[in-house]
Design a protein around this motif. Structure first.
Motif, PDB file in Angstrom:
ATOM      1  N   LYS A  46      42.654  58.306 -71.302  1.00 36.79           N
ATOM      2  CA  LYS A  46      41.432  57.845 -70.554  1.00 36.79           C
ATOM      3  C   LYS A  46      40.409  57.190 -71.238  1.00 36.79           C
ATOM      4  O   LYS A  46      40.099  56.174 -70.940  1.00 36.79           O
ATOM      5  CB  LYS A  46      40.892  58.964 -69.765  1.00 36.79           C
ATOM      6  N   PRO A  47      39.834  57.634 -72.462  1.00 40.25           N
ATOM      7  CA  PRO A  47      38.924  57.003 -73.321  1.00 40.25           C
ATOM      8  C   PRO A  47      39.431  55.462 -73.612  1.00 40.25           C
ATOM      9  O   PRO A  47      38.582  54.541 -73.535  1.00 40.25           O
ATOM     10  CB  PRO A  47      38.693  57.757 -74.247  1.00 40.25           C
ATOM     11  N   ILE A  48      40.742  55.345 -73.877  1.00 44.52           N
ATOM     12  CA  ILE A  48      41.332  54.020 -74.064  1.00 44.52           C
ATOM     13  C   ILE A  48      41.213  52.731 -73.067  1.00 44.52           C
ATOM     14  O   ILE A  48      40.903  51.495 -73.095  1.00 44.52           O
ATOM     15  CB  ILE A  48      42.607  54.019 -74.764  1.00 44.52           C
ATOM     16  N   PRO A  83      32.764  60.461 -78.451  1.00 44.58           N
ATOM     17  CA  PRO A  83      31.687  60.785 -77.334  1.00 44.58           C
ATOM     18  C   PRO A  83      32.200  60.475 -76.154  1.00 44.58           C
ATOM     19  O   PRO A  83      31.755  61.000 -75.051  1.00 44.58           O
ATOM     20  CB  PRO A  83      30.654  59.789 -77.828  1.00 44.58           C
ATOM     21  N   ASN A  84      33.427  59.622 -75.865  1.00 43.96           N
ATOM     22  CA  ASN A  84      33.777  59.436 -74.599  1.00 43.96           C
ATOM     23  C   ASN A  84      35.057  60.306 -74.482  1.00 43.96           C
ATOM     24  O   ASN A  84      35.783  59.964 -73.464  1.00 43.96           O
ATOM     25  CB  ASN A  84      34.224  57.894 -74.764  1.00 43.96           C
ATOM     26  N   GLY A  85      35.464  61.269 -75.225  1.00 47.38           N
ATOM     27  CA  GLY A  85      36.447  62.254 -75.022  1.00 47.38           C
ATOM     28  C   GLY A  85      37.471  61.962 -76.115  1.00 47.38           C
ATOM     29  O   GLY A  85      37.670  60.661 -76.433  1.00 47.38           O
ATOM     30  N   ARG A  86      38.196  62.948 -76.376  1.00 50.45           N
ATOM     31  CA  ARG A  86      39.248  62.785 -77.305  1.00 50.45           C
ATOM     32  C   ARG A  86      40.327  61.873 -76.976  1.00 50.45           C
ATOM     33  O   ARG A  86      40.613  61.966 -75.607  1.00 50.45           O
ATOM     34  CB  ARG A  86      39.876  64.212 -77.381  1.00 50.45           C
ATOM     35  N   PRO A  91      43.538  64.797 -83.171  1.00 51.74           N
ATOM     36  CA  PRO A  91      44.103  66.198 -83.138  1.00 51.74           C
ATOM     37  C   PRO A  91      42.917  67.046 -82.390  1.00 51.74           C
ATOM     38  O   PRO A  91      41.725  66.956 -82.302  1.00 51.74           O
ATOM     39  CB  PRO A  91      44.073  66.592 -84.513  1.00 51.74           C
ATOM     40  N   PRO A  92      43.130  68.174 -81.782  1.00 43.11           N
ATOM     41  CA  PRO A  92      42.389  69.254 -81.031  1.00 43.11           C
ATOM     42  C   PRO A  92      41.614  69.605 -82.248  1.00 43.11           C
ATOM     43  O   PRO A  92      41.617  69.777 -83.120  1.00 43.11           O
ATOM     44  CB  PRO A  92      43.288  70.194 -80.492  1.00 43.11           C
ATOM     45  N   PRO A  93      40.239  70.114 -81.738  1.00 43.84           N
ATOM     46  CA  PRO A  93      39.294  70.652 -82.577  1.00 43.84           C
ATOM     47  C   PRO A  93      39.738  71.776 -83.132  1.00 43.84           C
ATOM     48  O   PRO A  93      39.283  72.112 -84.230  1.00 43.84           O
ATOM     49  CB  PRO A  93      37.901  70.726 -81.910  1.00 43.84           C
ATOM     50  N   TYR A  94      40.269  72.673 -82.529  1.00 43.91           N
ATOM     51  CA  TYR A  94      41.085  73.977 -82.946  1.00 43.91           C
ATOM     52  C   TYR A  94      42.413  74.065 -83.079  1.00 43.91           C
ATOM     53  O   TYR A  94      43.091  73.218 -82.262  1.00 43.91           O
ATOM     54  CB  TYR A  94      40.227  74.958 -82.172  1.00 43.91           C
ATOM     55  N   PRO A  95      43.180  74.894 -83.628  1.00 44.73           N
ATOM     56  CA  PRO A  95      44.499  74.996 -83.843  1.00 44.73           C
ATOM     57  C   PRO A  95      44.977  75.035 -82.379  1.00 44.73           C
ATOM     58  O   PRO A  95      44.561  75.825 -81.581  1.00 44.73           O
ATOM     59  CB  PRO A  95      44.738  76.233 -84.710  1.00 44.73           C
TER      60      PRO A  95
END
Length: 215
Positions: A46-48, A83-86, A91-95
């Motif tokens: 989506k951000p792309i 800021p526009n989303g991962r 990688p995800p912020p958490y495991p």
């Protein structure tokens, strides 16, 4: 290896659909259409997709050329700043057991997507065909040689190579840029004097060689 092709921001901007998606960043132009095909339906696209046809240099650290980072207030760890989303390959912020990092090089480091260089400064020039008295104003990259500008002009005249190109009566060196041929960039002067640059554009004259060297 041939010389890299230069693109204007307007040329990048027209590639703004999922089926034909270009972006520019850090001075280069990338065709990420194959990336969109590979990850079709993935929410991380989506951000792309939202950035289609635009420059995304602000996603990157200008010095390191890496994705910008920030300190997560919860973990106090350095994480990618999105800021526009991962997006894809971040990688995800958490495991997360669903995260797979076996994709190889992230897309922004994969030169196979690179199609050329984004012009640092574009210019408009007027090209006058003295044989037909037709003129055409085209946007070009200041870094391009006259031979490369000739290729841009072919869409208006397929026999562009059968003409001698001149400025102020002097033959142009087709391997030099506009500036190197003595055609100064007067955009700033036009702006300061509030002049209509369309009216006062420098004109390049084409003189037919009486020889259709190109079909």
């Amino acid at each position: 290896m041939g010389r890299s092709k230069y693109f204007t921001p307007n040329e990048v901007a027209i590639h703004n659909t999922v089926e034909d998606l270009w972006v520019s960043f850090l001075g280069k132009v990338y065709d990420v259409t194959p990336l969109c095909e590979k990850y079709k339906g993935d929410v991380l696209l989506k951000p792309i997709i939202q950035a289609a046809g635009k420059d995304i240099s602000h996603w990157f650290n200008q010095r390191t050329k890496e994705i910008r980072t920030h300190i997560d207030p919860l973990t106090n760890c350095s994480l990618p700043y999105c800021p526009n989303g991962r997006f894809v390959h971040i990688p995800p912020p958490y495991p997360d057991s669903d995260w797979a990092n076996d994709f190889g090089r992230p897309w922004w480091k994969d030169d196979s997507y690179c199609v050329g260089i984004l012009s640092k400064k574009t210019r408009y020039i007027k090209i006058i065909n003295t044989l037909t008295s037709q003129d055409q104003v085209i946007e070009v990259c200041s870094e391009e040689t006259m031979s490369e500008i000739l290729e841009r002009y072919r869409k208006y005249n397929a026999h562009a190579g059968s003409y001698t190109w001149k400025y102020n009566g002097t033959n142009l060196n087709m391997e030099n840029t506009i500036e190197e041929n003595g055609i100064a960039d007067e955009d700033e002067e036009f702006y300061k004097l509030s002049m209509n640059d369309d009216t006062f554009l420098q004109a390049i004259h084409l003189y037919f060689n009486d020889d259709l060297t190109e079909a």
